[in-house]
Design an enzyme around this catalytic site. Structure first.
Site, short mmCIF file in Angstrom:
data_model
loop_
_atom_site.label_atom_id
_atom_site.label_comp_id
_atom_site.label_asym_id
_atom_site.label_seq_id
_atom_site.Cartn_x
_atom_site.Cartn_y
_atom_site.Cartn_z
N ALA A 605 0.85 -1.18 0.00
CA ALA A 605 0.00 0.00 0.00
C ALA A 605 0.89 1.23 0.00
O ALA A 605 1.69 1.42 0.91
CB ALA A 605 -0.91 0.00 1.22
N GLU A 607 1.58 5.62 -0.94
CA GLU A 607 0.99 6.91 -0.56
C GLU A 607 -0.17 7.26 -1.49
O GLU A 607 -1.19 7.78 -1.06
CB GLU A 607 2.07 8.00 -0.62
CG GLU A 607 1.53 9.38 -0.28
CD GLU A 607 2.60 10.44 -0.41
OE1 GLU A 607 2.27 11.62 -0.23
OE2 GLU A 607 3.76 10.10 -0.69
N GLY A 609 -1.80 5.04 -3.63
CA GLY A 609 -2.74 3.95 -3.82
C GLY A 609 -2.07 2.63 -3.52
O GLY A 609 -1.07 2.56 -2.80
N GLU A 610 -2.63 1.57 -4.09
CA GLU A 610 -2.10 0.24 -3.84
C GLU A 610 -1.19 -0.20 -4.98
O GLU A 610 -1.26 0.31 -6.09
CB GLU A 610 -3.26 -0.76 -3.68
CG GLU A 610 -4.10 -0.46 -2.43
CD GLU A 610 -5.33 -1.33 -2.35
OE1 GLU A 610 -5.81 -1.76 -3.42
OE2 GLU A 610 -5.82 -1.57 -1.24
N VAL A 611 -0.33 -1.19 -4.66
CA VAL A 611 0.61 -1.72 -5.64
C VAL A 611 0.27 -3.18 -5.89
O VAL A 611 0.13 -3.96 -4.94
CB VAL A 611 2.07 -1.58 -5.15
CG1 VAL A 611 3.02 -2.08 -6.22
CG2 VAL A 611 2.37 -0.12 -4.81
N LYS A 629 1.72 0.25 -9.89
CA LYS A 629 1.37 1.22 -8.86
C LYS A 629 0.15 2.00 -9.34
O LYS A 629 0.16 2.55 -10.44
CB LYS A 629 2.56 2.14 -8.61
CG LYS A 629 2.47 2.96 -7.35
CD LYS A 629 3.79 3.68 -7.10
CE LYS A 629 3.78 4.44 -5.79
NZ LYS A 629 5.07 5.12 -5.54
N ASP A 722 13.58 11.26 0.83
CA ASP A 722 12.79 10.28 1.58
C ASP A 722 13.49 8.94 1.61
O ASP A 722 12.87 7.89 1.43
CB ASP A 722 11.40 10.15 0.94
CG ASP A 722 10.42 9.45 1.89
OD1 ASP A 722 10.73 9.31 3.08
OD2 ASP A 722 9.34 9.04 1.42
#
Length: 947
Positions: A605, A607, A609-611, A629, A722
């Site tokens: 999951a 930032e 959406g889902e992968v 993604k 990040d």
């Protein structure tokens, strides 16, 4: 009889004593008169066969067997020895005969029937048969003929040796057959040969029976002498002649021992030997301690060290002294000087001397680091030459430059609280007044206005007086006899000139003024033209179109150059499963068909959406697993742009440690980013699931891959912003790749540049202090984040700063707190972490330096054996005997939950010994054990655990 046929003579029995390495089974001479040999036939009547005759020679008595029936025809006289016991391994024996044979011509009338030879026979048996004698049981060995015959006037003793081979029974007999000779047996000696016990090349080999005709070489295994070792079992061969030959394998004295006369003895005091070899002990090298006998290595004396790259058997060296004769020489260019110095007087015995330069700028009594305000050429750290050029200095300030001497052992010396060797020089910098104009440019224009700006050198300071400028301009018209000049005096380095004629060229000249507005600096002249009235609106429209076209072409060419796919959907999405964010569609790219099959398998999951995991099919290519993604429903247009901007950034990268972009689906309701599939997922979760299963070398190998990817990004002038273990993906080969570029930004083609953001989320635990405080991100701030990633990896996915809040983390960092070394973390790795966490970002290593250091550690696995000091109480967030509110733990379950080991609660209630509570993973076992160390002062808790 026989004795009457020989003349008196003398011979020494020392001539018949063999000098080879033998084991005697029968010696006729040593038996004396107790031979007890059997003669046959037993009853010969008047004939005489073999007889025992006693003789005295040189005062010694000896016995011989004689026979001399030369006048009788058809003689068949046998003489048999007693039973001869055979050695179990001696299949081959030697029969040595010493005898005399009389010349047949010396007998009158008997020469026709006289013989000058006799026969040797043998018969094997497992037991003594006594006096039983059967000729049929004997096998002929040889016919014995003399080399020299004894005459009436001269006696000759013959020596013959015959081999009896292939013996296999417990014993045997020898027999001598006389067929009509006049002879005497003086000596019969039966023996077998052996290779004597020996010590060769520090290997002991036992006495070995020599082989026979069927086994000419006998392999013998040996053992090393005391305090010696061998990589392979030492072996040697015993020849059939009883000689050693062809040794295989060699023993060598153990570390701390050397060879002395076939033994291994301890090295003498002051000498050492580090490994098993045939070399002797060596004296302790320079600057090492003199050890006692048997030393393996000589440790460094206090104040001396060995670098990580130094051999452990080499000399120790000390840190260098301070550089000498440091001077600062102003240059002709404004704001620039040359720092020069001489090498240190004492190099500490090393040749890898480098220099670091630090700068302090002082205004009055307030001093602060120069930081990125000044520039160094070729750099400020790890200089090999004794000079550096410094520029971008400001006027009317005191600058203090410090030059430190470093070598391969300086870091070790600093760990021992020895400050680096440094020299200082202070210089007050002043500039000629006024400053110089360097560039002038057009900022904007319309039909009646021109906006200009210019740069000055040196740059004016806010605390200094305001620099004033004189701007002069006029129309550029050669047809006019008179020219009207307009002169403006300005307080800033920009101006907007209004009320100008449309479509007209103007000549501008700008100068900086002195403090009294009288002295003037160098001039800068440029020509600029206003827009015509009719074209101004058209230019605006055309300009917008050109910008869009250029942007499109730039992105198109860049994407082609980096070879990533842009998918265009030609079919409507087909739902897969209950959750629609997966599509099965045919996509087209440059006329080729691609098929992207999305499997209903959400494995991450993100930032946005889902992968999903999917399969990409392309003409001429194998099916490849990909990660898809997606963008979650309800997104805004800004979120969509941010989502796709990550793909545009990824598409520019091509490196084995950067996640590879396969393509993007844009013309579709749900935008998708397609990347290579990493089987093991995120690094932090993968390490937590395999706690304690990897060696230090494997973990450092993972870090090396991450550092290589970050070096590539830094060289591409990108800051990640990040970097964390959760954003590192791992494949089946344990290859780590940097991903998640949602916060990445370009640094304007300058690796030393800074990206400043005005808002947005910041991952506090991974972010450098200057980025938290001022929102300024650089490659140096990525290095700080990499240090946190190093800690995560060596701690097997432990959360940085544990359960501390973000506010507590920021406060602790500002108070110089740094994460402690994880359990079993190599000291060299932890020292690199601390370098990444230096407060001054200019002193942090660069990613190229980090990659080089990790490569050195991987090439020298022994450098990873030294473990950094570990304080379990710090690592589990003391007080470990209390919960988050400071109160003592009330139960074992509560304590296990605090260290994230609650899965072992039931095991602890059943077991009373930490070895028998069912914890199998090494990392889990260590975490529980070290946590218990932190509970030593809480008696009540110890009584609960019963350990």
């Amino acid at each position: 009889m026989f004795s009457g046929h020989f003349l008196k003579g003398a011979f020494s029995f020392t001539d018949i004593i063999s000098r080879v390495s033998t084991e005697v089974l029968l010696d006729m001479r040593a038996s004396g008169d107790e031979l007890g040999w059997l003669t046959w036939p037993l009853d010969q009547g008047e004939k005489t066969g073999w007889e025992v005759v006693q003789r005295t020679l040189n005062g010694s008595q000896f016995y011989t067997y004689s026979v001399c029936n030369v006048e009788e025809r058809e003689q068949d006289n046998w003489l048999r020895t007693t039973f001869i016991q055979r050695h179990p391994l001696a299949s081959r024996v030697f029969v040595e005969l010493k005898f005399i044979v009389r010349d047949c011509n010396s007998f009158d009338g008997a020469s026709l029937i006289c013989k000058e030879t006799f026969n040797l026979y043998t018969s094997e048996s497992d037991a003594d048969v006594g006096t039983t004698f059967r000729k049929s049981q004997f096998k002929k060995v040889a016919t014995i003929a003399p080399d020299e015959i004894t005459s009436k006037n001269e006696m000759h003793i013959n020596t013959e040796t015959r081999v009896v081979d292939s013996l296999s029974r417990k014993g045997f007999y020898l027999a001598f057959q006389d067929i009509g000779a006049c002879m005497a047996l003086l000596s019969v000696r039966v023996y077998y040969k052996t290779c004597p016990s020996t010590v060769q090349n520090l290997a002991i080999f036992p006495e070995t029976v020599a082989g026979g005709e069927n086994q000419p070489l006998t392999e013998v295994s040996g053992v090393c002498v005391e305090n010696a070792v061998s990589e392979e079992l030492p072996r040697i061969y015993c020849t059939e002649e009883g000689k050693w030959a062809v040794q295989v394998g060699q023993c060598q004295c153990k570390p701390g021992f050397e060879e002395v006369k076939d033994t291994c003895q301890k090295c003498q005091p002051g000498f050492f030997k580090a490994e098993a070899s045939s070399d002797g002990c060596k004296p302790c090298p320079a600057n090492t301690k003199m050890m006692e006998a048997g030393a393996l290595l000589c440790p460094c004396m206090d104040g001396f060290y060995r670098a990580l790259t130094d051999p452990p058997t080499g000399a120790c060296s000390g840190p260098p002294s301070a550089p000498q004769d440091l001077v600062a020489i102003p240059q002709l260019s404004v704001g620039k000087l040359l720092l020069s110095w001489s090498p240190p007087e004492d190099t500490g015995g090393r040749t890898d001397i480098t220099y670091n330069v630090e700068c302090q700028r002082c205004e009055g009594t307030v001093c602060q680091p120069c930081g990125e305000r000044v520039r160094y050429e070729p750099g400020s750290v790890k200089l090999t030459e004794a000079q550096v050029s410094v520029s971008e200095l400001e006027a009317h300030l005191n600058y203090t430059f410090t030059v430190e001497s470093h070598s391969g052992v300086s870091l070790l010396a600093s760990e021992a609280y020895r400050p680096p060797s440094r020299s200082n020089v202070t210089i007050f910098l002043h500039h000629t007044d006024p400053p110089q104009i360097t560039t002038m440019r057009l900022v904007g224009r319309t039909s009646t206005t021109l906006s200009l700006s210019w740069d000055v050198s040196p740059r004016p300071r806010a605390s200094h007086r305001h620099v004033r400028y004189k701007l002069t301009y006029h129309k550029k018209d050669d047809n006019l006899d008179k020219t009207t000049y307009t002169v403006l005096t300005l307080d800033k380095n920009s101006a907007q000139i209004k009320d100008l004629a449309p479509g007209t060229a103007y000549q501008f000249r700008v100068q900086a003024l002195g403090s009294d507005d009288s002295s003037e600096g160098s001039r800068m002249e440029e020509q600029f033209e206003t827009l015509s009235e009719g074209t101004e609106k058209k230019m605006v429209a055309v300009g917008v179109a050109v910008v869009l076209i250029i942007a499109f072409v730039f992105l198109f060419l860049r994407r082609r150059r980096t070879h990533f796919l842009v998918f265009q959907s030609v079919a409507q999405p087909t739902p897969v499963g209950k959750n629609l964010r997966c599509i099965k569609c045919t996509v087209i790219y440059w006329g080729s068909n691609f098929q992207l099959n999305c499997l209903n398998d959400v494995f991450l999951a993100g930032e946005f959406g889902e992968v999903y995991r999917g399969i990409l099919k392309a003409p001429g290519r194998k099916e490849v697993a990909v990660a898809i993604k997606t963008l979650k429903p309800g997104y805004t247009e800004k979120q969509r742009q941010d989502f796709l901007s990550e793909a545009s950034i990824m598409g520019q990268f091509s490196h084995q440690n950067i996640i590879r972009l396969e393509g993007v689906v844009t013309k579709f309701k749900h935008a998708m980013i397609v990347t290579e599939y990493m089987e093991n997922g995120a690094l932090d979760r993968y390490l937590r699931d395999h706690d304690g299963e990897f060696s230090s070398s494997q973990l450092v190998g993972m870090l090396r891959g991450i550092a290589a990817g970050m070096k590539y990004l830094s060289d591409m002038c990108y800051v990640h912003r990040d970097l964390a273990a959760r954003n590192i993906l791992v494949n089946n080969n344990l290859e780590c790749k940097v991903s998640d570029f949602g916060l990445s930004r370009v640094l304007e083609d300058d690796p030393e540049g800074t990206y400043t953001t005005s808002g947005g989320k910041i991952p506090i635990r991974w972010t450098a202090p200057e980025a938290i405080a001022y929102r300024k991100f650089t490659s140096a701030s990525d290095v700080w984040s990499f240090g946190i990633v190093m800690w995560e990896v060596m701690a097997f996915g432990e959360r940085p700063y544990w359960d501390m809040s973000n506010h507590e983390v920021m406060k602790a960092i500002n108070e110089a707190f740094r994460l402690p070394a994880p359990m079993d973390c190599p000291s060299a790795v932890y020292q690199l972490m601390l370098q990444c966490w230096l407060q001054d970002r200019s002193k942090r290593p660069r990613f190229g330096d980090i990659v080089s250091l990790l490569d050195k550690l991987l090439r020298s696995p022994e450098s990873l054996k030294t473990i950094a000091d570990f304080d379990p109480r710090v690592s589990i967030r003391l007080p470990s005997t209390s919960g988050s509110d400071g109160s003592p733990f009330r139960s074992v379950s509560e304590w296990l939950e605090s260290i994230k080991m609650s899965q072992y609660s039931e095991n602890f209630t059943l077991g009373h010994d930490i070895k028998n509570i069912g914890v199998r993973l090494p990392g889990h076992l260590k975490r529980i054990a070290y946590s218990i160390l932190g509970l030593k002062d809480q008696t009540s808790t110890l009584s609960v655990f019963a350990v």
